[in-house]
Design an enzyme around this catalytic site. Sequence first.
Site, PDB file in Angstrom:
ATOM      1  N   GLY A   8       0.816  -1.197   0.000  1.00 19.51           N
ATOM      2  CA  GLY A   8       0.000   0.000   0.000  1.00 19.51           C
ATOM      3  C   GLY A   8       0.853   1.252   0.000  1.00 19.51           C
ATOM      4  O   GLY A   8       2.086   1.197   0.065  1.00 19.51           O
ATOM      5  N   THR A  10       1.094   3.481   2.350  1.00 23.48           N
ATOM      6  CA  THR A  10       1.695   3.734   3.656  1.00 23.48           C
ATOM      7  C   THR A  10       2.325   2.485   4.248  1.00 23.48           C
ATOM      8  O   THR A  10       3.439   2.542   4.769  1.00 23.48           O
ATOM      9  CB  THR A  10       0.638   4.289   4.630  1.00 23.48           C
ATOM     10  OG1 THR A  10       0.037   5.457   4.063  1.00 23.48           O
ATOM     11  CG2 THR A  10       1.280   4.644   5.968  1.00 23.48           C
ATOM     12  N   TYR A  99     -16.627  -2.357 -14.302  1.00 26.30           N
ATOM     13  CA  TYR A  99     -15.934  -1.096 -14.033  1.00 26.30           C
ATOM     14  C   TYR A  99     -15.191  -0.719 -15.302  1.00 26.30           C
ATOM     15  O   TYR A  99     -14.604  -1.576 -15.956  1.00 26.30           O
ATOM     16  CB  TYR A  99     -14.943  -1.318 -12.882  1.00 26.30           C
ATOM     17  CG  TYR A  99     -14.373  -0.077 -12.233  1.00 26.30           C
ATOM     18  CD1 TYR A  99     -14.950   0.436 -11.082  1.00 26.30           C
ATOM     19  CD2 TYR A  99     -13.240   0.548 -12.732  1.00 26.30           C
ATOM     20  CE1 TYR A  99     -14.411   1.549 -10.441  1.00 26.30           C
ATOM     21  CE2 TYR A  99     -12.697   1.660 -12.101  1.00 26.30           C
ATOM     22  CZ  TYR A  99     -13.290   2.153 -10.959  1.00 26.30           C
ATOM     23  OH  TYR A  99     -12.756   3.254 -10.330  1.00 26.30           O
ATOM     24  N   GLY A 106      -7.932  -0.403  -8.450  1.00 27.52           N
ATOM     25  CA  GLY A 106      -6.788  -0.731  -7.617  1.00 27.52           C
ATOM     26  C   GLY A 106      -6.734  -2.217  -7.310  1.00 27.52           C
ATOM     27  O   GLY A 106      -7.767  -2.837  -7.018  1.00 27.52           O
ATOM     28  N   ASP A 108      -5.658  -3.756  -4.744  1.00 27.36           N
ATOM     29  CA  ASP A 108      -6.112  -4.071  -3.387  1.00 27.36           C
ATOM     30  C   ASP A 108      -7.628  -4.138  -3.313  1.00 27.36           C
ATOM     31  O   ASP A 108      -8.193  -4.956  -2.569  1.00 27.36           O
ATOM     32  CB  ASP A 108      -5.570  -3.035  -2.396  1.00 27.36           C
ATOM     33  CG  ASP A 108      -5.915  -1.598  -2.783  1.00 27.36           C
ATOM     34  OD1 ASP A 108      -6.182  -1.334  -3.979  1.00 27.36           O
ATOM     35  OD2 ASP A 108      -5.902  -0.734  -1.887  1.00 27.36           O
ATOM     36  N   ARG A 109      -8.322  -3.328  -4.096  1.00 31.39           N
ATOM     37  CA  ARG A 109      -9.786  -3.330  -4.095  1.00 31.39           C
ATOM     38  C   ARG A 109     -10.327  -4.617  -4.712  1.00 31.39           C
ATOM     39  O   ARG A 109     -11.319  -5.176  -4.228  1.00 31.39           O
ATOM     40  CB  ARG A 109     -10.312  -2.103  -4.839  1.00 31.39           C
ATOM     41  CG  ARG A 109      -9.791  -0.789  -4.276  1.00 31.39           C
ATOM     42  CD  ARG A 109     -10.336   0.410  -5.005  1.00 31.39           C
ATOM     43  NE  ARG A 109     -11.751   0.596  -4.697  1.00 31.39           N
ATOM     44  CZ  ARG A 109     -12.494   1.553  -5.246  1.00 31.39           C
ATOM     45  NH1 ARG A 109     -11.965   2.381  -6.137  1.00 31.39           N
ATOM     46  NH2 ARG A 109     -13.767   1.674  -4.919  1.00 31.39           N
ATOM     47  N   ASP A 128     -12.310  -0.629   3.426  1.00 29.51           N
ATOM     48  CA  ASP A 128     -10.888  -0.782   3.758  1.00 29.51           C
ATOM     49  C   ASP A 128     -10.367   0.541   4.310  1.00 29.51           C
ATOM     50  O   ASP A 128     -10.411   1.570   3.640  1.00 29.51           O
ATOM     51  CB  ASP A 128     -10.098  -1.186   2.506  1.00 29.51           C
ATOM     52  CG  ASP A 128      -8.678  -1.635   2.838  1.00 29.51           C
ATOM     53  OD1 ASP A 128      -8.196  -1.369   3.953  1.00 29.51           O
ATOM     54  OD2 ASP A 128      -8.042  -2.274   1.970  1.00 29.51           O
ATOM     55  N   THR A 131      -4.565   4.183   3.755  1.00 29.16           N
ATOM     56  CA  THR A 131      -4.225   5.570   3.426  1.00 29.16           C
ATOM     57  C   THR A 131      -5.473   6.300   2.936  1.00 29.16           C
ATOM     58  O   THR A 131      -5.673   7.483   3.220  1.00 29.16           O
ATOM     59  CB  THR A 131      -3.133   5.604   2.347  1.00 29.16           C
ATOM     60  OG1 THR A 131      -2.022   4.824   2.787  1.00 29.16           O
ATOM     61  CG2 THR A 131      -2.682   7.014   2.065  1.00 29.16           C
ATOM     62  N   THR A 183      -9.003  19.387  24.164  1.00 28.01           N
ATOM     63  CA  THR A 183      -8.542  19.424  22.769  1.00 28.01           C
ATOM     64  C   THR A 183      -8.345  18.022  22.195  1.00 28.01           C
ATOM     65  O   THR A 183      -8.772  17.729  21.071  1.00 28.01           O
ATOM     66  CB  THR A 183      -7.225  20.222  22.667  1.00 28.01           C
ATOM     67  OG1 THR A 183      -7.436  21.540  23.179  1.00 28.01           O
ATOM     68  CG2 THR A 183      -6.775  20.317  21.215  1.00 28.01           C
TER      69      THR A 183
END
Length: 255
Positions: A8, A10, A99, A106, A108-109, A128, A131, A183
Amino acid sequence: MLLVLDVGNTTTVIGIYDGETLVKHWRLMSERHTSDELGIYLLNLLDICGIPRTSIDGAIYSSVVPSLDMALSEGLREYLSVDPVKVSSSLDLGIDIAYSPRHEVGADRLVNSVAGKARYGAPLIVVDFGTAITLDILNSEGAYLGGTISPGLVTGMEALFGRTAKLPQVSLEPPKSVIGNNTIGSIQAGILFGNAGLVDFLVRKTWDELGCRTPVAATGGHAAAIASISETITAVDPWLTLEGLRLIHERNRPR
């Protein structure tokens, strides 16, 4: 044994399967490395767990970071002597892809959708939390329709802190109240409840368009935190992507 990798933006999630059993998994930062560095990295992980490199007889990866693909493939071939399968829409996935154009989905999708259909059936929504927060939708026939892409929790936090000088960094833990009385609590409420609300709204709009309610499976690093306050998520499956990689490898492994 099978080595599976989900690269991915990240993090990179790595798993080892013995048959259908996930025996080990790691979540690492996605950083640019040479093929030698990646190969040595993988060998060290295997050695730490006592898994002989010769026991790995297959590998598959999905990637949304094209700059890492070549080094990863070369590292797997050189250091583990396996020719990895790379996930793409051109593979035999076992699902139809409604699609356009297909190659823009992607990897991963697609992997999440394959695993989601196998575990939860169809129609289905897979969320999911990475990122980006992605929703992937399967219709009643099990075809991949598409979905939504929104900024992820950490992405939103980085944007917030990058433009505000005095706000403190916080952990992503759901607060007890949506009304923050300090905060840190205010930031946690805004990010956690806000993103749970985002997902719930998108899920309900999807249900309206599909004309039915579906199961909603959540995966990714922050799935459990959001699921604990979501009104629509029905299952948390942190290693769903790895299972999808295993299933796709079964259909596409070299003969």
